[in-house]
Design an enzyme around this catalytic site. Structure first.
Site, PDB file in Angstrom:
ATOM      1  N   HIS A 291      26.844  -0.911  23.914  1.00 34.59           N
ATOM      2  CA  HIS A 291      26.902   0.457  23.902  1.00 34.59           C
ATOM      3  C   HIS A 291      26.837   1.083  22.403  1.00 34.59           C
ATOM      4  O   HIS A 291      27.473   0.480  21.497  1.00 34.59           O
ATOM      5  CB  HIS A 291      27.848   1.269  24.626  1.00 34.59           C
ATOM      6  CG  HIS A 291      29.259   1.110  24.444  1.00 34.59           C
ATOM      7  ND1 HIS A 291      29.854   2.023  23.448  1.00 34.59           N
ATOM      8  CD2 HIS A 291      30.135   0.218  25.012  1.00 34.59           C
ATOM      9  CE1 HIS A 291      31.207   1.298  23.487  1.00 34.59           C
ATOM     10  NE2 HIS A 291      31.270   0.528  24.243  1.00 34.59           N
ATOM     11  N   ASP A 303      33.906  -2.642  19.183  1.00 33.38           N
ATOM     12  CA  ASP A 303      33.618  -1.804  20.133  1.00 33.38           C
ATOM     13  C   ASP A 303      32.763  -0.699  20.107  1.00 33.38           C
ATOM     14  O   ASP A 303      33.245   0.456  19.895  1.00 33.38           O
ATOM     15  CB  ASP A 303      35.120  -1.295  20.826  1.00 33.38           C
ATOM     16  CG  ASP A 303      34.957  -0.585  22.356  1.00 33.38           C
ATOM     17  OD1 ASP A 303      33.898  -0.636  22.833  1.00 33.38           O
ATOM     18  OD2 ASP A 303      35.966   0.021  22.746  1.00 33.38           O
ATOM     19  N   GLU A 337      29.313   5.591  26.510  1.00 31.73           N
ATOM     20  CA  GLU A 337      30.101   4.755  27.264  1.00 31.73           C
ATOM     21  C   GLU A 337      31.407   5.112  27.249  1.00 31.73           C
ATOM     22  O   GLU A 337      32.243   5.166  28.450  1.00 31.73           O
ATOM     23  CB  GLU A 337      30.079   3.274  26.867  1.00 31.73           C
ATOM     24  CG  GLU A 337      30.764   2.218  27.717  1.00 31.73           C
ATOM     25  CD  GLU A 337      32.169   2.038  27.538  1.00 31.73           C
ATOM     26  OE1 GLU A 337      32.472   1.233  28.237  1.00 31.73           O
ATOM     27  OE2 GLU A 337      32.493   2.246  26.696  1.00 31.73           O
ATOM     28  N   GLU A 338      32.067   5.478  26.325  1.00 33.30           N
ATOM     29  CA  GLU A 338      33.329   5.837  25.981  1.00 33.30           C
ATOM     30  C   GLU A 338      34.022   6.648  26.931  1.00 33.30           C
ATOM     31  O   GLU A 338      35.366   6.761  27.220  1.00 33.30           O
ATOM     32  CB  GLU A 338      34.017   5.946  24.534  1.00 33.30           C
ATOM     33  CG  GLU A 338      33.688   4.519  23.774  1.00 33.30           C
ATOM     34  CD  GLU A 338      34.571   3.542  24.107  1.00 33.30           C
ATOM     35  OE1 GLU A 338      35.329   3.469  25.143  1.00 33.30           O
ATOM     36  OE2 GLU A 338      34.463   2.350  23.414  1.00 33.30           O
ATOM     37  N   ASP A 365      30.528  -6.204  25.610  1.00 33.06           N
ATOM     38  CA  ASP A 365      31.216  -5.080  25.279  1.00 33.06           C
ATOM     39  C   ASP A 365      32.849  -5.316  25.112  1.00 33.06           C
ATOM     40  O   ASP A 365      33.753  -4.662  25.589  1.00 33.06           O
ATOM     41  CB  ASP A 365      31.282  -3.998  26.463  1.00 33.06           C
ATOM     42  CG  ASP A 365      31.927  -2.704  25.845  1.00 33.06           C
ATOM     43  OD1 ASP A 365      32.181  -2.478  24.805  1.00 33.06           O
ATOM     44  OD2 ASP A 365      32.041  -1.835  26.589  1.00 33.06           O
ATOM     45  N   HIS A 436      40.020   0.683  20.119  1.00 37.10           N
ATOM     46  CA  HIS A 436      40.193   2.375  20.318  1.00 37.10           C
ATOM     47  C   HIS A 436      41.171   2.572  19.153  1.00 37.10           C
ATOM     48  O   HIS A 436      41.945   3.628  19.435  1.00 37.10           O
ATOM     49  CB  HIS A 436      40.717   2.633  21.453  1.00 37.10           C
ATOM     50  CG  HIS A 436      39.620   2.410  22.750  1.00 37.10           C
ATOM     51  ND1 HIS A 436      39.788   3.080  23.957  1.00 37.10           N
ATOM     52  CD2 HIS A 436      38.671   1.954  22.696  1.00 37.10           C
ATOM     53  CE1 HIS A 436      38.991   2.764  24.845  1.00 37.10           C
ATOM     54  NE2 HIS A 436      38.128   1.989  24.084  1.00 37.10           N
TER      55      HIS A 436
END
Lengths: 476, 476
Positions: A291, A303, A337-338, A365, A436
């Site tokens: 992504h 990520d 995606e997130e 991912d 994150h």
């Protein structure tokens, strides 16, 4: 819609904990794989070695890392709905064209656009202290002066449920589950605000979902149930959570002031589709993907910059090497995606009637550290074929097949419809340390490991796309 | 005065890299230690075991960790010159009195009081990005609107020196030395501002002195040379440094705006001295110590809460166990270590004429992870005696003697006058990950490891203080 995403995501993450390793040379596989197929698979040894040579020693050496660095340094974080994300999509399209690949299309869809504003938490009692935080995706704002209230600490939902409403009403709920696995622990981030609001809490905080911290808050998605009051919600660090819990357990009254602001609307974004057309069965697809959106902190290098770039690299490497498999290699850059696999849901819906053409679907991912193999969903026969292909990668220590019924993030939506697929299994023990956070940057990535991942990803996709047989969907 | 501190600190830190491990049962030691002394040392096995039992299984179990947690949770960071530091000193005195030890004195001295204000760095070109930072100790402020200038990157002082003044003048110098050892790398933090100012730079930034980061800036001390313009100076994260270097190396112009404010004056603080009087030679001292001040971020739990509390624990444990050695056990809580060993300099000056009474001096200021032994300064005979004592700790894996001519931080001032001494050698591989960051909290500490450190520290101090012979200062 949002609730549905959430349940599927939870299912995926939880089930990932139950993955098993397929025993090598199992009796079942010996029966499933005839001599002809075994011999065919082993004939790909040379091409696999050529790909590794080109990517790890030849002209492509270091290119995945260096292009990823240029990309994330130029754009930084690429949150869903942002102009930066759209600019980064345009950049990736141009980067692909620059490599002489022009079979590129984009598909528009509506995506969430949640924008973090100012966020400050101050502990007022028993002493004044700044509490580092990251608001969670879709969190609503506090009033301008913030919410000032006492904290009540819960280590799990059962204890919250068992506590009378009057003891929680008007307070700030802090969840402090000890990190076990991501799948087990993330439910407090995903569902904590809704559960606390049901009990009358004014805000919900969660211990960051990570086993390790240097006072690092970890953001992430969460969803509000439709009927429940939406309360502000954020992750705070392991350190501050544990401090508050210790104070609380000593009988101290802990009072926080939480000031958070954010905005929320929707924008148009795009999935990006790049095809290296197959020479015999161009309608059949082997999909590689990652992504392109990221959280709004850090650079989104891990990520999912790494997954994005090894999936970008696969058709480029094959084109440069003049390797054209029988089936089409499709590289997809998922958007949004997130905030709930939004791009993947749109793709699945749009392409549902061609789904039978997807021979195999792959996503990276969960890091692009040293590749170890694949986490594979599919029936036993499919896993035997993939397992035999993975045996070709023993010399680079990437031959492990993990049985996983829900691998990947975006691709799991398609896999749940019966399509066989896999995610990259890699040495990602530290993945959740950076996940994150502002620390998701190029410093997590390693040039040689990215070369190995790109070579592995490309070779696996090529072999699957070129095999005489399709990857089966059901036991024969 | 300040320049002198700095040179000594650099010397200490650099030399620490050349420590050697003393071969066990060396021929020299067999000659030095007669049978009588060997037999005497081995007779302490039982008392060592009693101390470990009491601290790791008995009534003292968990006490070091729990008291440390209560302390750092109550006060948080305790920077030099702050009221919080003085309150925390009062608290430690009361905590000691509560244990029935009343032979406590404090010695006043003037300490630096540098207070961090607002600090913001914004990258303006090639794109807008927040750059996390921590100003370095004693840094001056920028003008209110900040300093806006182009960045020039140097990986070492030699390259800075070799660059014409006109290329540096009016710019922001960023040092990006790769982390090798703390001793080798920290000179860019300690001296970077002065060296950059000599070349006309407007501000100096340094890559945080750490091998690992989750976007974590590390503060620390620095000093300005008297005649050079004082320019603002700060540490930024590995991630942002490496981003800026990559952009810079690609030929991009990187422009930053740096806004920093701070204040600087002096205050009165105190060294704290706690004596457990010896029964035969009370004038002779075995000193155990740690520093009570910390940086202004985090909780100062590791640096140096752990060292402080195992040194607090030593006389308390011995008093509780009714173990009174021949010599006095003196526990010292140094003040204002972080801004240049200020408390230790004052102590050395004040007690210079009684220096011959210091039999052995110990400090723990490099973590209280699992104890491994001692880093020992002293002549060969002294090291043989300490090495033989350490052999008693083989069963707890704490028998290693590291030869180190400059162990500890504060105590090194006294060791350089010829006094033998040691710092705690412990499994501190991750020490610099948290050092001088917001992550220096109780989460770094471990209850069982602190128990082991407290037991080891106490037993070693007891045995040295109770031996029939002094630890020699010169080869006989």
């Amino acid at each position: 819609m949002i609730t549905v995403y959430c349940i599927i995501v939870i299912f995926f993450i939880c089930s990932a904990g139950h993955a098993k390793y397929l025993p090598k040379n199992s009796e079942i596989c010996q029966q499933v794989l005839g001599n002809e197929l075994l011999s065919e698979i082993s004939s790909y040894k040379n091409v696999k070695e050529e790909i590794f040579k080109y990517v790890t020693e030849g002209n492509f050496k270091g290119k995945t890392y260096n292009e990823l660095a240029k990309f994330v340094d130029k754009f930084g974080a690429r949150p869903s709905g942002s102009e930066i994300l759209e600019d980064s999509i345009d950049y990736m399209i141009q980067l692909t064209r620059d490599e002489g690949i022009n079979d590129i299309s984009t598909e528009e869809l509506e995506v969430p656009h949640w924008v973090r504003g100012n966020e400050v938490i101050t502990m007022l009692k028993p002493r004044v202290k700044n509490i580092d935080l990251l608001g969670l995706g879709r969190s609503v704002s506090t009033p301008e002066d913030g919410i000032t209230a006492e904290v009540i600490v819960f280590s799990n939902f059962e204890k919250l449920e068992a506590t009378p409403i009057d003891d929680i009403k008007g307070k700030i709920v802090l969840y402090d589950p000890p990190f076990t696995t991501y799948g087990e622990t993330v439910i407090y981030r995903l569902r904590g605000a809704t559960k606390a609001a049901e009990k009358g809490a004014l805000a919900a905080l969660v211990r960051s979902i990570t086993p390790f911290s240097i006072n690092s808050p970890h953001t992430g998605s969460q969803t509000y149930d439709g009927n429940i009051t939406k309360i502000p919600t954020a992750a705070i660090t392991l350190e501050d959570t544990d401090l508050i819990r210790r104070l609380y357990n000593r009988g101290e009254t802990v009072v926080l002031n939480i000031k958070m602001s954010s905005s929320y609307d929707t924008k148009i974004s795009r999935n990006t589709i790049i095809d290296l057309k197959g020479i015999e069965k161009p309608e059949k697809l082997v999909i590689v993907s990652g992504h392109i959106d990221s959280w709004d902190v850090g650079q989104g290098a891990m990520d999912d910059g790494g997954g994005l770039f090894i999936s970008w690299a696969a058709p480029v490497i094959l084109k440069n090497m003049n390797l054209r498999p029988k089936r089409t290699i499709r590289s997809i850059f998922w958007t949004a995606e997130e905030l709930g696999l939004i791009g993947a849901y749109a793709y699945e819906e749009k392409h549902r009637n061609e789904s039978s053409n997807i021979n195999f679907i792959m996503e990276s991912d969960e890091g692009t550290f040293a590749p170890l193999g694949l986490a594979v969903a599919g029936n036993q026969e499919a896993r035997c074929i993939i397992g035999e292909i993975l045996n070709l990668f023993t010399s680079v220590n990437a031959s492990t097949l993990v049985e996983d019924d829900s691998p990947g993030s975006d691709i799991n939506i398609i896999i749940q419809t019966g399509v066989p697929g896999a995610s990259l299994h890699n040495a990602n023990e530290r993945y959740f340390w950076f996940h994150h956070t502002a620390g998701d940057t190029m410093n997590v990535e390693d040039l040689k490991e990215l070369d190995l991942c790109a070579a592995f990803w490309t070779a696996v996709a090529y072999i699957i796309a070129d095999l005489s047989v399709d990857i089966p969907r059901y036991i024969k």
